[in-house]
Scaffold this active site. Structure first.
Site, mmCIF file in Angstrom:
data_model
loop_
_atom_site.group_PDB
_atom_site.id
_atom_site.type_symbol
_atom_site.label_atom_id
_atom_site.label_comp_id
_atom_site.label_asym_id
_atom_site.label_seq_id
_atom_site.Cartn_x
_atom_site.Cartn_y
_atom_site.Cartn_z
ATOM 1 N N TYR A 55 0.831 -1.280 -0.135
ATOM 2 C CA TYR A 55 0.045 0.225 -0.016
ATOM 3 C C TYR A 55 0.913 1.216 0.009
ATOM 4 C CZ TYR A 55 -0.060 -1.122 5.122
ATOM 5 O OH TYR A 55 -0.083 -1.406 6.586
ATOM 6 N N LYS A 66 4.818 3.547 5.218
ATOM 7 C CA LYS A 66 5.664 2.705 4.101
ATOM 8 C C LYS A 66 5.931 3.390 2.778
ATOM 9 C CE LYS A 66 5.420 -1.411 6.651
ATOM 10 N NZ LYS A 66 6.751 -1.917 7.310
HETATM 11 C C1 HXC Z 1 -7.264 3.391 17.331
HETATM 12 C C2 HXC Z 1 -5.206 2.984 18.502
HETATM 13 C C3 HXC Z 1 -5.211 1.830 18.216
HETATM 14 C C4 HXC Z 1 -6.233 1.195 17.510
HETATM 15 C C5 HXC Z 1 -3.594 2.120 19.547
HETATM 16 N N1 HXC Z 1 -4.161 3.293 19.155
HETATM 17 N N2 HXC Z 1 -4.049 1.199 19.094
HETATM 18 N N3 HXC Z 1 -6.031 4.060 17.867
HETATM 19 N N4 HXC Z 1 -7.144 2.093 17.110
HETATM 20 N N5 HXC Z 1 -6.512 -0.323 17.459
HETATM 21 C C6 HXC Z 1 -3.694 4.644 19.550
HETATM 22 C C7 HXC Z 1 -3.627 4.895 21.193
HETATM 23 O O1 HXC Z 1 -5.138 5.214 21.527
HETATM 24 C C8 HXC Z 1 -2.716 6.140 21.302
HETATM 25 O O2 HXC Z 1 -3.385 7.165 20.984
HETATM 26 C C9 HXC Z 1 -1.656 5.974 20.143
HETATM 27 O O3 HXC Z 1 -2.276 4.957 19.211
HETATM 28 C C10 HXC Z 1 -0.415 5.234 20.474
HETATM 29 O O4 HXC Z 1 -1.032 4.084 21.443
HETATM 30 P P1 HXC Z 1 0.156 3.115 22.611
HETATM 31 O O5 HXC Z 1 -0.715 1.877 22.963
HETATM 32 O O6 HXC Z 1 0.332 4.139 23.911
HETATM 33 O O7 HXC Z 1 1.393 3.186 22.017
HETATM 34 P P2 HXC Z 1 2.646 2.078 22.032
HETATM 35 O O8 HXC Z 1 2.609 1.075 23.694
HETATM 36 O O9 HXC Z 1 3.855 2.603 21.748
HETATM 37 O O10 HXC Z 1 2.241 0.714 21.072
HETATM 38 C C11 HXC Z 1 2.298 1.055 19.638
HETATM 39 C C12 HXC Z 1 1.138 0.248 18.798
HETATM 40 C C13 HXC Z 1 1.080 -1.071 19.244
HETATM 41 C C14 HXC Z 1 1.341 0.550 17.293
HETATM 42 C C15 HXC Z 1 -0.147 0.943 19.196
HETATM 43 O O11 HXC Z 1 -0.200 -1.773 18.440
HETATM 44 C C16 HXC Z 1 2.262 -1.908 19.100
HETATM 45 O O12 HXC Z 1 3.269 -1.785 19.699
HETATM 46 N N6 HXC Z 1 2.545 -2.423 17.583
HETATM 47 C C17 HXC Z 1 3.900 -3.207 17.378
HETATM 48 C C18 HXC Z 1 3.157 -4.337 16.438
HETATM 49 C C19 HXC Z 1 2.487 -3.977 15.150
HETATM 50 O O13 HXC Z 1 1.782 -3.032 15.101
HETATM 51 N N7 HXC Z 1 2.648 -5.075 14.357
HETATM 52 C C20 HXC Z 1 1.915 -4.930 12.969
HETATM 53 C C21 HXC Z 1 2.913 -4.801 11.861
HETATM 54 S S1 HXC Z 1 1.923 -5.475 10.438
HETATM 55 P P3 HXC Z 1 -3.966 8.316 22.199
HETATM 56 O O14 HXC Z 1 -4.555 9.402 21.332
HETATM 57 O O15 HXC Z 1 -4.966 7.727 22.671
HETATM 58 O O16 HXC Z 1 -2.792 8.599 22.967
HETATM 59 C C22 HXC Z 1 1.993 -4.338 9.400
HETATM 60 C C23 HXC Z 1 1.443 -5.009 7.989
HETATM 61 C C24 HXC Z 1 0.353 -5.799 8.107
HETATM 62 O O17 HXC Z 1 2.516 -3.250 9.469
HETATM 63 C C25 HXC Z 1 -0.453 -5.758 6.827
HETATM 64 C C26 HXC Z 1 -1.684 -7.239 7.050
HETATM 65 C C27 HXC Z 1 -2.698 -6.953 5.926
HETATM 66 P P1 NAP Z 2 4.606 -8.416 13.802
HETATM 67 O O1 NAP Z 2 4.950 -9.829 14.234
HETATM 68 O O2 NAP Z 2 3.769 -7.478 14.469
HETATM 69 O O3 NAP Z 2 6.132 -7.525 13.972
HETATM 70 C C1 NAP Z 2 6.276 -6.367 14.456
HETATM 71 C C2 NAP Z 2 7.800 -6.265 15.294
HETATM 72 O O4 NAP Z 2 8.145 -5.054 15.227
HETATM 73 C C3 NAP Z 2 7.559 -6.907 16.361
HETATM 74 O O5 NAP Z 2 8.449 -8.008 16.668
HETATM 75 C C4 NAP Z 2 7.870 -5.789 17.463
HETATM 76 O O6 NAP Z 2 8.601 -6.227 18.611
HETATM 77 C C5 NAP Z 2 8.614 -4.921 16.634
HETATM 78 N N1 NAP Z 2 8.360 -3.371 17.029
HETATM 79 C C6 NAP Z 2 7.382 -2.749 17.097
HETATM 80 N N2 NAP Z 2 7.489 -1.470 17.418
HETATM 81 C C7 NAP Z 2 8.790 -1.562 17.819
HETATM 82 C C8 NAP Z 2 9.524 -0.379 18.220
HETATM 83 N N3 NAP Z 2 9.182 0.519 18.662
HETATM 84 N N4 NAP Z 2 10.796 -0.792 18.654
HETATM 85 C C9 NAP Z 2 11.351 -1.977 18.337
HETATM 86 N N5 NAP Z 2 10.797 -3.076 17.536
HETATM 87 C C10 NAP Z 2 9.360 -2.781 17.413
HETATM 88 O O7 NAP Z 2 4.366 -8.176 12.317
HETATM 89 P P2 NAP Z 2 4.976 -8.869 10.898
HETATM 90 O O8 NAP Z 2 3.671 -9.394 10.306
HETATM 91 O O9 NAP Z 2 5.877 -9.772 11.381
HETATM 92 O O10 NAP Z 2 5.420 -7.651 10.110
HETATM 93 C C11 NAP Z 2 6.649 -7.549 10.110
HETATM 94 C C12 NAP Z 2 7.145 -6.631 8.950
HETATM 95 O O11 NAP Z 2 6.170 -7.051 7.840
HETATM 96 C C13 NAP Z 2 6.364 -5.227 9.259
HETATM 97 O O12 NAP Z 2 7.530 -4.321 8.689
HETATM 98 C C14 NAP Z 2 5.131 -5.019 8.367
HETATM 99 O O13 NAP Z 2 4.667 -3.944 8.158
HETATM 100 C C15 NAP Z 2 5.501 -5.975 6.981
HETATM 101 N N6 NAP Z 2 4.384 -6.474 6.617
HETATM 102 C C16 NAP Z 2 3.735 -7.651 7.036
HETATM 103 C C17 NAP Z 2 2.706 -8.283 6.381
HETATM 104 C C18 NAP Z 2 2.191 -9.469 6.748
HETATM 105 O O14 NAP Z 2 1.166 -10.090 5.967
HETATM 106 N N7 NAP Z 2 2.525 -10.182 7.778
HETATM 107 C C19 NAP Z 2 2.206 -7.603 5.233
HETATM 108 C C20 NAP Z 2 2.713 -6.674 4.458
HETATM 109 C C21 NAP Z 2 3.962 -5.950 5.400
HETATM 110 P P3 NAP Z 2 8.267 -5.693 20.244
HETATM 111 O O15 NAP Z 2 6.629 -5.701 20.390
HETATM 112 O O16 NAP Z 2 9.121 -6.758 21.113
HETATM 113 O O17 NAP Z 2 8.918 -4.462 20.210
#
Ligand code: HXC
Ligand code: NAP
Length: 293
Positions: free
Chosen positions: A164, A179
Site C-alpha cells: 500500500y 511505508k
Molecule cells: C485506534 C489506536 C489503536 C487502535 C493504539 N491506538 N491502538 N487507535 N485504534 N487499534 C492509539 C492509542 O490510543 C494512542 O493514541 C496511540 O495509538 C499510541 O498507542 P500506545 O498504545 O500508547 O502506543 P505504544 O504502546 O507505543 O504501542 C504501539 C502500537 C502497538 C502501534 C499502538 O500496536 C504496537 O506496539 N504494535 C507493534 C506491532 C505491530 O503493530 N505489528 C503490526 C505490523 S503488521 P492516544 O491518542 O490515545 O494517545 C503491518 C502490516 C500488516 O505493518 C498488513 C496485514 C494485512
Molecule cells: P509483527 O509480528 O507484529 O512484528 C512487528 C515487530 O516489530 C515486533 O517484533 C515488534 O517487537 C517490533 N516493533 C514494533 N514496534 C517497535 C519499536 N518501537 N521498537 C522496536 N521494535 C518494535 O508483524 P509482522 O507481520 O511480522 O510484520 C513484519 C514486517 O512486515 C512489518 O514491517 C510489516 O509492516 C511488514 N508486513 C507484514 C505483512 C504480513 O502479512 N504479515 C504484510 C505486509 C507488510 P516488540 O513488540 O518486541 O517491540
C-alpha cells in the site's frame, strides 16, 4: 483444460537456495526479529551461517527470537530497543559490535500498525505509527551507515515495506503513508550511500498470516473472506519465502541490486479492475456506527 491450482508450493522448510555458509562470519541485525516475519527472516540468515542480533521492545518477543535462532545452531544476541529512540539504537549497535563486530546486514523489519478509520485516528495514533515505521527505520539505517562510513566497510540494508506504499491503504492511512516514506527513503539512501559500498533495498511482503499477528491485525483479517482464493497465487505467502528473498537481496549474488523494492506477493497487488466488488466503508467493515465528533 488447465486446472486452477495457483502457484506451486515453495521448497520445504530448511531448504536454502544460497550455498551453505553464504553468511559465515557475518552478522545480521534484525529489528522486530522476535516475531512473525522478522523471526522468519532472521532464521533464514541463521541457517546460512550468520550471527544474529535481534532488537525489539518486549522481552517475551526477544526470548522467542533467541529460541528460534538457537534451534538452528547459530549465535544470537538479543537487545531491548525501542527504535523510536535513537540513543537506544546506538546502544544496541554498541552491544552488537561488542559481541560480533559491526553488523554487515541491517534488516529494518519492525513496524507498527492497526486498522482505524482516518476520521477516528487521534494525532498520537498517527504519530506513533509514523514514528515507529518511518522514523525508526531511518534512525536504524542512519546508525548502521554512519558506523560503516566511519570504518570504511561495506554493508547491506533491507527495509521491509508494504504494497500500500503504492496503492494507499484504506483503514491504514498512517501505515500506508509511512511505508510510502520507507520506499522513497530506500531510493534516496541507495544513491547517497552506494559510493561507500552500502546497498539499500526494500522488500515487500504480500499477505503472510502468522501466529504472532497482533489482535488488531488479526481481527482485521478475520473480517474478510477466505484468504487463499483471493490471491492470484491461490494461496497466501509462507514465511520462509520472504526469508529467502531477504537472504538473496543482502547476499554477494545481489551486489548490483540497490534502490530496488522487491515485492513477494504472488502478484496480488496488481489485481485490479474497473469492476471491483462494491465499496464498503471502513466504518462498516469495522462494524463501527456513524461518525460522531
Ligand atoms: C485506534 C489506536 C489503536 C487502535 C493504539 N491506538 N491502538 N487507535 N485504534 N487499534 C492509539 C492509542 O490510543 C494512542 O493514541 C496511540 O495509538 C499510541 O498507542 P500506545 O498504545 O500508547 O502506543 P505504544 O504502546 O507505543 O504501542 C504501539 C502500537 C502497538 C502501534 C499502538 O500496536 C504496537 O506496539 N504494535 C507493534 C506491532 C505491530 O503493530 N505489528 C503490526 C505490523 S503488521 P492516544 O491518542 O490515545 O494517545 C503491518 C502490516 C500488516 O505493518 C498488513 C496485514 C494485512
Ligand atoms: P509483527 O509480528 O507484529 O512484528 C512487528 C515487530 O516489530 C515486533 O517484533 C515488534 O517487537 C517490533 N516493533 C514494533 N514496534 C517497535 C519499536 N518501537 N521498537 C522496536 N521494535 C518494535 O508483524 P509482522 O507481520 O511480522 O510484520 C513484519 C514486517 O512486515 C512489518 O514491517 C510489516 O509492516 C511488514 N508486513 C507484514 C505483512 C504480513 O502479512 N504479515 C504484510 C505486509 C507488510 P516488540 O513488540 O518486541 O517491540
Amino acid at each position: 483444460m488447465a486446472e486452477i491450482t495457483g502457484l506451486p508450493e515453495p521448497a520445504p522448510e530448511g531448504a536454502t537456495a544460497l550455498v551453505p555458509g553464504t553468511y559465515d562470519g557475518q552478522t545480521v541485525f534484525v529489528t522486530g526479529g522476535g516475531t512473525g516475519l522478522g523471526k522468519a527472516i532472521a532464521t533464514e540468515f541463521a541457517r546460512l551461517g550468520a550471527n544474529l542480533v535481534i532488537a525489539s521492545r518486549k522481552p517475551e518477543h526477544l526470548e522467542a527470537g533467541q529460541a528460534a535462532i538457537e534451534e538452528t545452531g547459530a549465535e544470537v544476541l538479543v537487545v531491548g530497543c525501542d527504535i523510536r529512540q535513537a540513543e537506544q539504537i546506538a546502544e544496541a549497535f554498541d552491544a552488537a559490535t561488542g559481541r560480533f563486530g559491526l553488523p554487515d546486514v541491517l534488516i529494518n523489519n519492525a513496524a507498527a500498525n492497526f486498522p482505524v478509520p482516518a476520521e477516528d485516528m487521534s494525532p498520537n495514533a498517527w504519530r506513533t505509527v509514523v514514528d515507529i515505521t518511518l522514523n525508526g527505520t531511518f534512525f536504524c539505517a542512519r546508525e548502521f551507515a554512519r558506523r560503516h562510513l566511519a570504518a570504511g566497510t561495506p554493508g547491506s540494508i533491507v527495509n521491509i515495506g508494504a504494497s500500500y506504499a503504492w496503492t494507499g491503504g484504506p483503514g491504514f492511512a498512517h501505515s500506508a503513508a509511512a511505508k510510502a516514506g520507507v520506499k522513497s527513503m530506500t531510493e534516496s539512501l541507495a544513491v547517497e550511500w552506494g559510493p561507500y559500498g552500502i546497498q539499500v533495498n526494500g522488500l515487500v511482503p504480500g499477505l503472510f498470516p502468522h501466529e504472532d499477528m497482533t489482535a488488531d491485525i488479526r481481527s482485521s483479517l478475520d473480517r474478510t473472506h477466505e484468504k487463499d482464493p483471493c490471491q492470484p497465487a491461490m494461496r497466501v505467502g509462507q514465511l520462509r519465502e520472504l526469508g529467502w528473498a531477504a537472504t538473496f537481496l543482502a547476499s554477494p549474488f545481489a551486489r548490483f541490486i540497490s534502490g530496488h523494492t522487491m515485492v513477494v506477493d504472488g502478484a496480488n497487488w496488481q489485481r485490479r479492475s474497473m469492476t471491483n466488488p462494491a465499496v464498503v466503508t471502513i466504518r462498516d467493515q469495522m462494524g463501527k456506527g456513524p461518525f460522531e465528533l
